[in-house]
Scaffold this motif. Structure first.
Motif, PDB file in Angstrom:
ATOM      1  N   GLN A 197     106.386 102.990   2.646  1.00 13.59           N
ATOM      2  CA  GLN A 197     105.721 103.950   3.538  1.00 13.59           C
ATOM      3  C   GLN A 197     104.284 104.213   3.141  1.00 13.59           C
ATOM      4  N   ASP A 198     104.047 104.253   1.820  1.00 14.27           N
ATOM      5  CA  ASP A 198     102.702 104.583   1.340  1.00 14.27           C
ATOM      6  C   ASP A 198     101.908 103.345   0.916  1.00 14.27           C
ATOM      7  N   ALA A 199     102.303 102.166   1.416  1.00 12.64           N
ATOM      8  CA  ALA A 199     101.552 100.947   1.074  1.00 12.64           C
ATOM      9  C   ALA A 199     100.478 100.672   2.131  1.00 12.64           C
ATOM     10  N   ILE A 200      99.400 100.057   1.678  1.00 16.35           N
ATOM     11  CA  ILE A 200      98.324  99.690   2.601  1.00 16.35           C
ATOM     12  C   ILE A 200      98.603  98.281   3.111  1.00 16.35           C
ATOM     13  N   LEU A 201      98.537  98.095   4.433  1.00 15.50           N
ATOM     14  CA  LEU A 201      98.834  96.785   5.030  1.00 15.50           C
ATOM     15  C   LEU A 201      97.562  95.946   5.115  1.00 15.50           C
ATOM     16  N   LEU A 202      97.657  94.700   4.647  1.00 14.33           N
ATOM     17  CA  LEU A 202      96.498  93.799   4.720  1.00 14.33           C
ATOM     18  C   LEU A 202      96.958  92.464   5.301  1.00 14.33           C
ATOM     19  N   ASP A 203      96.437  92.132   6.489  1.00 14.39           N
ATOM     20  CA  ASP A 203      96.793  90.861   7.135  1.00 14.39           C
ATOM     21  C   ASP A 203      95.740  89.823   6.744  1.00 14.39           C
ATOM     22  N   THR A 204      96.195  88.783   6.050  1.00 13.72           N
ATOM     23  CA  THR A 204      95.242  87.807   5.494  1.00 13.72           C
ATOM     24  C   THR A 204      95.100  86.548   6.361  1.00 13.72           C
ATOM     25  N   SER A 205      95.709  86.563   7.579  1.00 14.03           N
ATOM     26  CA  SER A 205      95.702  85.348   8.424  1.00 14.03           C
ATOM     27  C   SER A 205      94.306  84.760   8.587  1.00 14.03           C
ATOM     28  N   ASN A 210      88.004  85.048  -1.089  1.00 12.80           N
ATOM     29  CA  ASN A 210      86.994  85.965  -1.635  1.00 12.80           C
ATOM     30  C   ASN A 210      86.977  87.294  -0.896  1.00 12.80           C
ATOM     31  N   HIS A 211      87.127  87.189   0.421  1.00 13.03           N
ATOM     32  CA  HIS A 211      87.123  88.391   1.240  1.00 13.03           C
ATOM     33  C   HIS A 211      88.317  89.288   0.885  1.00 13.03           C
ATOM     34  N   VAL A 212      89.488  88.672   0.737  1.00 14.43           N
ATOM     35  CA  VAL A 212      90.694  89.465   0.407  1.00 14.43           C
ATOM     36  C   VAL A 212      90.532  90.125  -0.962  1.00 14.43           C
ATOM     37  N   ILE A 213      89.977  89.366  -1.914  1.00 14.04           N
ATOM     38  CA  ILE A 213      89.805  89.930  -3.267  1.00 14.04           C
ATOM     39  C   ILE A 213      88.851  91.135  -3.226  1.00 14.04           C
ATOM     40  N   ASP A 214      87.760  91.000  -2.445  1.00 15.52           N
ATOM     41  CA  ASP A 214      86.828  92.130  -2.301  1.00 15.52           C
ATOM     42  C   ASP A 214      87.555  93.356  -1.753  1.00 15.52           C
ATOM     43  N   GLN A 215      88.355  93.098  -0.713  1.00  9.92           N
ATOM     44  CA  GLN A 215      89.103  94.199  -0.084  1.00  9.92           C
ATOM     45  C   GLN A 215      90.064  94.829  -1.092  1.00  9.92           C
ATOM     46  N   MET A 216      90.745  93.973  -1.842  1.00  6.98           N
ATOM     47  CA  MET A 216      91.739  94.454  -2.800  1.00  6.98           C
ATOM     48  C   MET A 216      91.071  95.310  -3.882  1.00  6.98           C
ATOM     49  N   GLU A 217      89.905  94.839  -4.355  1.00  5.78           N
ATOM     50  CA  GLU A 217      89.197  95.608  -5.396  1.00  5.78           C
ATOM     51  C   GLU A 217      88.835  97.000  -4.877  1.00  5.78           C
ATOM     52  N   LYS A 218      88.377  97.021  -3.629  1.00  9.34           N
ATOM     53  CA  LYS A 218      87.998  98.313  -3.024  1.00  9.34           C
ATOM     54  C   LYS A 218      89.223  99.222  -2.932  1.00  9.34           C
ATOM     55  N   ILE A 221      90.127 100.620  -6.396  1.00  8.42           N
ATOM     56  CA  ILE A 221      89.196 101.666  -6.842  1.00  8.42           C
ATOM     57  C   ILE A 221      89.419 102.958  -6.049  1.00  8.42           C
ATOM     58  N   GLN A 222      89.608 102.789  -4.746  1.00 12.83           N
ATOM     59  CA  GLN A 222      89.848 103.962  -3.894  1.00 12.83           C
ATOM     60  C   GLN A 222      91.138 104.684  -4.311  1.00 12.83           C
ATOM     61  N   ARG A 223      92.201 103.914  -4.568  1.00 13.14           N
ATOM     62  CA  ARG A 223      93.474 104.529  -4.965  1.00 13.14           C
ATOM     63  C   ARG A 223      93.347 105.201  -6.337  1.00 13.14           C
ATOM     64  N   SER A 224      92.544 104.607  -7.222  1.00 10.73           N
ATOM     65  CA  SER A 224      92.398 105.229  -8.545  1.00 10.73           C
ATOM     66  C   SER A 224      91.693 106.582  -8.403  1.00 10.73           C
ATOM     67  N   ARG A 225      90.751 106.662  -7.462  1.00  9.51           N
ATOM     68  CA  ARG A 225      90.077 107.956  -7.229  1.00  9.51           C
ATOM     69  C   ARG A 225      91.052 108.959  -6.616  1.00  9.51           C
ATOM     70  N   GLU A 226      91.789 108.493  -5.610  1.00 10.54           N
ATOM     71  CA  GLU A 226      92.699 109.408  -4.903  1.00 10.54           C
ATOM     72  C   GLU A 226      93.816 109.935  -5.794  1.00 10.54           C
ATOM     73  N   THR A 227      94.260 109.085  -6.737  1.00 15.35           N
ATOM     74  CA  THR A 227      95.416 109.490  -7.554  1.00 15.35           C
ATOM     75  C   THR A 227      94.990 110.061  -8.902  1.00 15.35           C
ATOM     76  N   GLY A 228      93.699 109.960  -9.201  1.00 12.73           N
ATOM     77  CA  GLY A 228      93.216 110.428 -10.497  1.00 12.73           C
ATOM     78  C   GLY A 228      93.660 109.519 -11.617  1.00 12.73           C
ATOM     79  N   PHE A 229      93.946 108.270 -11.251  1.00 13.97           N
ATOM     80  CA  PHE A 229      94.438 107.295 -12.229  1.00 13.97           C
ATOM     81  C   PHE A 229      93.276 106.555 -12.866  1.00 13.97           C
ATOM     82  N   ASP A 230      93.182 106.582 -14.203  1.00 17.37           N
ATOM     83  CA  ASP A 230      92.073 105.919 -14.911  1.00 17.37           C
ATOM     84  C   ASP A 230      92.240 104.403 -14.901  1.00 17.37           C
ATOM     85  N   LEU A 231      91.158 103.703 -14.544  1.00 14.86           N
ATOM     86  CA  LEU A 231      91.241 102.225 -14.583  1.00 14.86           C
ATOM     87  C   LEU A 231      90.778 101.709 -15.927  1.00 14.86           C
TER      88      LEU A 231
END
Ligand code: DC
Length: 231
Positions: A197-205, A210-218, A221-231
């Protein structure tokens, strides 16, 4: 510190690009990478080799207790069962079917549950599979569900088999096998393939790596900010 698990959970169907994406992301960000499909592949291959029926009964339970299962032994040994290095064998096309069949068995899933949980210690881990976000690490701080059309996934699998010099399987057969496996993986009773339910959907078709990796990195980082989780 938060209560989240140190895990980036990546789930999705076969050929969605999970392995390449998870491995590249882990390398780039300095995280541990775990391929849980390789574990099901190894058990499917090993049980079939030893003529153990794919039935979740006491015989299978005892048999599983008798084997020594090791993951991530060294650079050359990703997965080893009772001293047998299965790293290359598990990539053969027919092993996909064995893995999918064996993954329906509750005793097999129970057996691998602890193995997968125990791999996560101090280091952040990118773990990919079918049920990582839903069953193995429901508390993962970052969850992504990767998908792609069946046609695109079949073509990727075909190119992958060619690139590692495995037996040439016709593209239309791979497509049929992928559809069959999707049905089996999503339709099983235990831990079916589904988006948390709380997963982000990414369609890679239509996206390149490189584009997917950029998206994944973002996303990480966004989830680490939202959850207060240190990277
Ligand atoms: O990701 P893969 O193609 O290597 O996975 C092989 C099979 O293993 C897949 O058909 C379903 C199963 N599997 C699973 O049930 N749960 C996981 N966490 C990983 C794989």
């Amino acid at each position: 510190m938060t209560d989240y698990d140190k895990v980036i959970a990546i789930d999705g169907p076969g050929g969605s690009g999970k392995s390449t994406i998870a491995k590249t992301l882990a390398f780039k960000m300095g995280f541990l990478y775990v391929d849980t499909g390789a574990m099901y592949r190894a058990l499917g291959y090993f049980l079939d080799l030893n003529k153990i029926p794919f039935i979740s009964d006491d015989h299978l339970k005892k048999y599983l207790q008798s084997i020594v299962f090791r993951y991530g032994v060294s650079e050359d040994v990703l997965v080893e069962v009772s001293g047998m290095n299965l790293t290359e064998k598990i990539r053969e096309h027919h092993v996909s079917e064995l893995a999918s069949k064996v993954s329906k068995l509750p005793f097999v899933r129970e057996f691998l549950f602890d193995t997968q949980r125990n791999l996560v210690k101090d280091q952040i881990c990118v773990m990919e599979g079918r049920d990582i976000a839903t069953v193995i690490f429901p508390g993962a701080f970052c969850k992504v569900f990767l998908t792609a059309s069946a046609k695109v996934r079949a073509k990727r699998r075909y190119d992958q088999l060619i690139s590692i010099g495995k037996d040439a399987v016709p593209l239309n057969q791979i497509l049929e096998d992928i559809k069959k496996r999707d049905e089996r993986d999503s339709g099983r009773d235990v831990a079916p393939l589904k988006q948390a339910q709380d997963a982000i959907l990414l369609d890679t078709s239509d996206l390149d790596l490189n584009h997917v990796i950029d998206q994944m990195e973002k996303i990480v980082i966004q989830r680490s900010r939202e959850t207060g989780f240190d990277l």
